[in-house]
Design a protein around this motif. Structure first.
Motif, PDB file in Angstrom:
ATOM      1  N   ALA A  64       9.243   1.157  -0.982  1.00  0.00           N
ATOM      2  CA  ALA A  64      10.636   1.082  -1.137  1.00  0.00           C
ATOM      3  C   ALA A  64      11.407   2.411  -0.422  1.00  0.00           C
ATOM      4  CB  ALA A  64      11.085   1.081  -2.593  1.00  0.00           C
ATOM      5  N   TYR A  65      10.429   3.549  -0.254  1.00  0.00           N
ATOM      6  CA  TYR A  65      10.774   4.723   0.173  1.00  0.00           C
ATOM      7  C   TYR A  65      10.350   4.984   1.593  1.00  0.00           C
ATOM      8  CZ  TYR A  65      11.610   5.537  -4.910  1.00  0.00           C
ATOM      9  OH  TYR A  65      11.682   5.282  -6.137  1.00  0.00           O
ATOM     10  N   VAL A  66       9.466   4.154   1.928  1.00  0.00           N
ATOM     11  CA  VAL A  66       9.156   4.363   3.606  1.00  0.00           C
ATOM     12  C   VAL A  66      10.311   3.962   4.543  1.00  0.00           C
ATOM     13  CG1 VAL A  66       7.565   3.284   5.272  1.00  0.00           C
ATOM     14  CG2 VAL A  66       6.548   3.741   2.990  1.00  0.00           C
ATOM     15  N   ASN A  67      10.198   4.825   5.516  1.00  0.00           N
ATOM     16  CA  ASN A  67      11.559   4.876   6.327  1.00  0.00           C
ATOM     17  C   ASN A  67      11.145   4.668   7.761  1.00  0.00           C
ATOM     18  OD1 ASN A  67      14.101   4.677   6.292  1.00  0.00           O
ATOM     19  ND2 ASN A  67      14.341   6.667   7.255  1.00  0.00           N
ATOM     20  N   THR A  68       9.655   4.340   8.352  1.00  0.00           N
ATOM     21  CA  THR A  68       9.466   4.510   9.596  1.00  0.00           C
ATOM     22  C   THR A  68       8.491   3.364   9.800  1.00  0.00           C
ATOM     23  OG1 THR A  68       7.817   6.382   9.259  1.00  0.00           O
ATOM     24  CG2 THR A  68      10.126   6.718   9.994  1.00  0.00           C
ATOM     25  N   PRO A  69       8.343   2.765  11.016  1.00  0.00           N
ATOM     26  CA  PRO A  69       7.481   1.782  11.060  1.00  0.00           C
ATOM     27  C   PRO A  69       6.074   1.710  11.142  1.00  0.00           C
ATOM     28  CG  PRO A  69       9.019   1.881  12.894  1.00  0.00           C
ATOM     29  CD  PRO A  69       9.457   2.912  12.014  1.00  0.00           C
ATOM     30  N   VAL A  70       5.467   3.013  11.374  1.00  0.00           N
ATOM     31  CA  VAL A  70       4.193   3.323  11.312  1.00  0.00           C
ATOM     32  C   VAL A  70       3.583   3.197   9.835  1.00  0.00           C
ATOM     33  CG1 VAL A  70       2.425   4.955  11.878  1.00  0.00           C
ATOM     34  CG2 VAL A  70       4.141   4.483  13.497  1.00  0.00           C
ATOM     35  N   LEU A  71       4.361   4.004   9.096  1.00  0.00           N
ATOM     36  CA  LEU A  71       4.033   3.930   7.716  1.00  0.00           C
ATOM     37  C   LEU A  71       4.149   2.779   6.834  1.00  0.00           C
ATOM     38  CD1 LEU A  71       2.598   5.679   5.800  1.00  0.00           C
ATOM     39  CD2 LEU A  71       4.577   6.855   5.064  1.00  0.00           C
ATOM     40  N   ARG A  72       5.167   2.173   7.270  1.00  0.00           N
ATOM     41  CA  ARG A  72       5.648   0.876   6.844  1.00  0.00           C
ATOM     42  C   ARG A  72       4.238  -0.220   6.962  1.00  0.00           C
ATOM     43  NH1 ARG A  72      10.118  -1.077   9.309  1.00  0.00           N
ATOM     44  NH2 ARG A  72      11.198   0.382   8.172  1.00  0.00           N
ATOM     45  N   GLY A  73       3.954  -0.001   8.131  1.00  0.00           N
ATOM     46  CA  GLY A  73       2.526  -0.996   8.537  1.00  0.00           C
ATOM     47  C   GLY A  73       1.345  -0.529   7.640  1.00  0.00           C
ATOM     48  N   THR A  74       1.219   0.578   7.632  1.00  0.00           N
ATOM     49  CA  THR A  74       0.057   1.171   6.897  1.00  0.00           C
ATOM     50  C   THR A  74       0.088   0.748   5.029  1.00  0.00           C
ATOM     51  OG1 THR A  74      -0.245   3.339   8.169  1.00  0.00           O
ATOM     52  CG2 THR A  74      -1.207   3.287   6.141  1.00  0.00           C
ATOM     53  N   VAL A  75       1.167   0.898   4.654  1.00  0.00           N
ATOM     54  CA  VAL A  75       1.644   0.705   3.225  1.00  0.00           C
ATOM     55  C   VAL A  75       1.454  -1.216   3.058  1.00  0.00           C
ATOM     56  CG1 VAL A  75       3.431   0.463   1.423  1.00  0.00           C
ATOM     57  CG2 VAL A  75       2.956   2.569   2.843  1.00  0.00           C
ATOM     58  N   SER A  76       1.952  -1.745   4.012  1.00  0.00           N
ATOM     59  CA  SER A  76       1.682  -2.990   3.876  1.00  0.00           C
ATOM     60  C   SER A  76       0.245  -3.662   3.986  1.00  0.00           C
ATOM     61  CB  SER A  76       2.583  -3.742   5.181  1.00  0.00           C
ATOM     62  OG  SER A  76       3.901  -3.485   5.188  1.00  0.00           O
ATOM     63  N   ALA A  77      -0.505  -2.990   4.761  1.00  0.00           N
ATOM     64  CA  ALA A  77      -2.202  -3.148   4.684  1.00  0.00           C
ATOM     65  C   ALA A  77      -2.604  -2.793   3.414  1.00  0.00           C
ATOM     66  CB  ALA A  77      -2.629  -2.297   5.782  1.00  0.00           C
ATOM     67  N   LYS A  78      -1.997  -1.747   2.842  1.00  0.00           N
ATOM     68  CA  LYS A  78      -2.782  -1.271   1.589  1.00  0.00           C
ATOM     69  C   LYS A  78      -2.440  -2.249   0.554  1.00  0.00           C
ATOM     70  CE  LYS A  78      -4.873   1.762  -0.998  1.00  0.00           C
ATOM     71  NZ  LYS A  78      -6.478   1.709  -0.862  1.00  0.00           N
ATOM     72  N   LEU A  79      -1.351  -2.919   0.521  1.00  0.00           N
ATOM     73  CA  LEU A  79      -0.707  -3.912  -0.376  1.00  0.00           C
ATOM     74  C   LEU A  79      -1.669  -5.206  -0.028  1.00  0.00           C
ATOM     75  CD1 LEU A  79       3.155  -3.923  -0.625  1.00  0.00           C
ATOM     76  CD2 LEU A  79       1.560  -3.635  -2.507  1.00  0.00           C
ATOM     77  N   LEU A  80      -1.979  -5.524   1.076  1.00  0.00           N
ATOM     78  CA  LEU A  80      -2.640  -6.663   1.301  1.00  0.00           C
ATOM     79  C   LEU A  80      -4.318  -6.680   0.674  1.00  0.00           C
ATOM     80  CD1 LEU A  80      -2.224  -9.474   2.647  1.00  0.00           C
ATOM     81  CD2 LEU A  80      -3.089  -8.385   4.843  1.00  0.00           C
ATOM     82  N   GLU A  81      -4.718  -5.422   0.974  1.00  0.00           N
ATOM     83  CA  GLU A  81      -5.932  -5.011   0.696  1.00  0.00           C
ATOM     84  C   GLU A  81      -6.160  -4.970  -0.909  1.00  0.00           C
ATOM     85  OE1 GLU A  81      -8.657  -1.170  -0.084  1.00  0.00           O
ATOM     86  OE2 GLU A  81      -7.202  -1.162   1.555  1.00  0.00           O
ATOM     87  N   GLN A  82      -5.220  -4.780  -1.616  1.00  0.00           N
ATOM     88  CA  GLN A  82      -5.241  -4.510  -3.069  1.00  0.00           C
ATOM     89  C   GLN A  82      -4.976  -6.133  -3.783  1.00  0.00           C
ATOM     90  OE1 GLN A  82      -2.029  -1.719  -3.400  1.00  0.00           O
ATOM     91  NE2 GLN A  82      -3.236   0.006  -3.915  1.00  0.00           N
TER      92      GLN A  82
END
Length: 448
Positions: A64-82
């Motif tokens: 919810a606090y991520v504000n740029t595309p690069v980190l948004r993609g990284t956080v999304s990948a982490k959610l997918l892994e979890q």
């Protein structure tokens, strides 16, 4: 019947009963072993499921606090892994079909939603208000499921019960019935992303991967075992002859290993630096505060010849306090170099050192040319989520998954719930490099 025949028959009967008893005992032991192994499998799967769901809860809050595309993609990948890890763990447990379907659908929808956010990040589009609400809702229900799993684990522990014999514990937790049913259209999101790329994560700064050559020891002369004993004795305030040589060892760095009573110490073969020290001790009570433990640990670092450092996170457990220190550049910029990590554990009874781990410092510390950042703090702050309130800023050098380093502005922020969040903005490009939630409780301060 002759007496000898009776004796022979009695002997045969006794032998038969003994063999039969042995077979029955072996069978029983085999069954017990199988049950024990199955119970261990259930317990491990339950722990894994709990860890994955708890991790998803934290990642959803970060998202919810991520504000740029690069980190948004990284956080999304982490959610997918979890999400995938949680579903794999759940498949091992004896849930009823109804519960399995309900939880599996919830976990799958989080994974699908993460893929949708990752795809959207390619267009550089900011998260909409509806998406933020969905993330908040998912976080809330991940919390409900986390609490439900914690309840199951607590009851199993208190009642000393077996997972296999108490399947009802897994199927009668009311919280699971309240998991949401999101819009069916989420099931079709990002189907084209059938193979998401594998990403590497350093994790918290204190545990980044140590794979490369020890930079601090590069080019230093090799010392002898006798010289290493002198170094170890000086560190332990004893005579070299009081040490027992245990040969060489060390995981990341080759070192001479010595012991003295219940203590063990490692001295690097190159340069003769103290790499690791550990003393076993039971601390019956806690007398010292964190501030007093910090003073004691800082004094030990200065005695070891490390004068420029800054404490970051700490944890207290079993009347011991482990504090993370990072090198603070002595140049005008005053940059905190998180890769140059030293961990010191102090016992909270009398303040003696129980552990000293300089592996991160020895692997990563070197002479750096730290130049003034291209972006000042005010400019970099514009890339922090508007949902966060910036409390302070500082320059920091952080590790990357590729084991390089990047200069960032570190912003300590406050979120809507009063919690604290650390955001790292690249001081050159302005990209959002990393984000951590600060966890503060009676046990210390950690990042997640």
């Amino acid at each position: 019947m002759k007496k000898s025949t009776k004796v022979r028959l009695a002997s045969f009967s006794a032998a038969f009963l003994l063999v039969l008893g042995g077979l029955l005992l072996d069978t029983r032991l085999l069954l017990n072993s199988s049950k024990t192994e199955l119970e261990y499998t259930y317990r491990r799967a339950l722990n894994d499921l709990s860890d994955y769901v708890s991790g998803m809860r934290s990642t959803l809050k970060k998202a919810a606090y991520v504000n740029t595309p690069v980190l948004r993609g990284t956080v999304s990948a982490k959610l997918l892994e979890q999400s995938g890890g949680a579903k794999a763990a759940m498949a091992v447990l004896p849930f009823s079909q109804e519960k399995t379907d309900r939880i599996s659908r919830f976990l799958s929808q989080i994974g699908d939603y993460a893929m949708m956010l990752s795809r959207k990040s390619l267009t550089d589009a900011a998260a909409s208000e509806e998406e933020l609400q969905n993330l908040s809702s998912m976080e809330r229900y991940a919390g409900i499921l986390t609490d439900a799993l914690a309840e199951i684990q607590a009851r199993l522990s208190v009642e000393r019960a077996s997972v296999g014999k108490t399947e009802s514990l897994l199927n009668n937790v009311d919280e699971i019935d309240s998991l949401p049913s999101f819009d069916d259209s989420l099931d079709e999101v990002a189907k084209e992303f059938s193979e998401f790329p594998s990403l590497l994560y350093d994790g918290p700064f204190s545990d980044h991967i140590l794979r490369r050559e020890a930079l601090f020891l590069k080019g230093k002369a090799e010392i002898t075992a006798g010289e290493a004993a002198q170094k170890a004795a000086a560190f332990l305030h004893c005579k070299p002859e009081e040490l027992e040589a245990l040969g060489t060892g060390g995981s990341a760095i080759e070192a001479y290993v010595f012991s003295r009573g219940d203590s063990r110490i490692q001295v690097t073969r190159l340069g003769g630096e103290i790499a690791y020290f550990k003393k076993s001790a039971d601390v019956p009570e806690e007398k010292l505060s964190y501030e007093e433990a910090l003073q004691a640990a800082a004094a030990m670092l200065r005695e070891a010849g490390i004068s420029s450092f800054q404490e970051s996170y700490y944890v207290k457990n079993d009347n011991q306090c482990t504090i993370n220190f990072s090198y603070l550049s002595e140049e005008g910029l005053g940059v905190v170099c998180y890769p140059d990590l030293i961990k010191v554990t102090v016992e909270l009874g009398e303040g003696a050192m129980l552990e000293y781990d300089a592996t991160g410092y020895l692997m990563n510390h070197h002479s750096r040319e730290l130049v003034a950042p291209a972006l000042d703090a005010e400019t970099a702050k514009k890339n922090v989520s508007p949902l966060l309130t910036v409390k302070s800023s500082a320059l920091a050098l952080i590790p990357t998954p590729g084991l390089s380093e990047v200069l960032c502005w570190e912003f300590l922020c406050k979120d809507r719930d009063g919690g604290e969040v650390l955001v790292y903005i690249n001081a050159e490009s302005g990209l959002e490099e990393q984000l951590y939630l600060l966890q503060k409780d009676e046990h210390g301060v950690l990042t997640i």
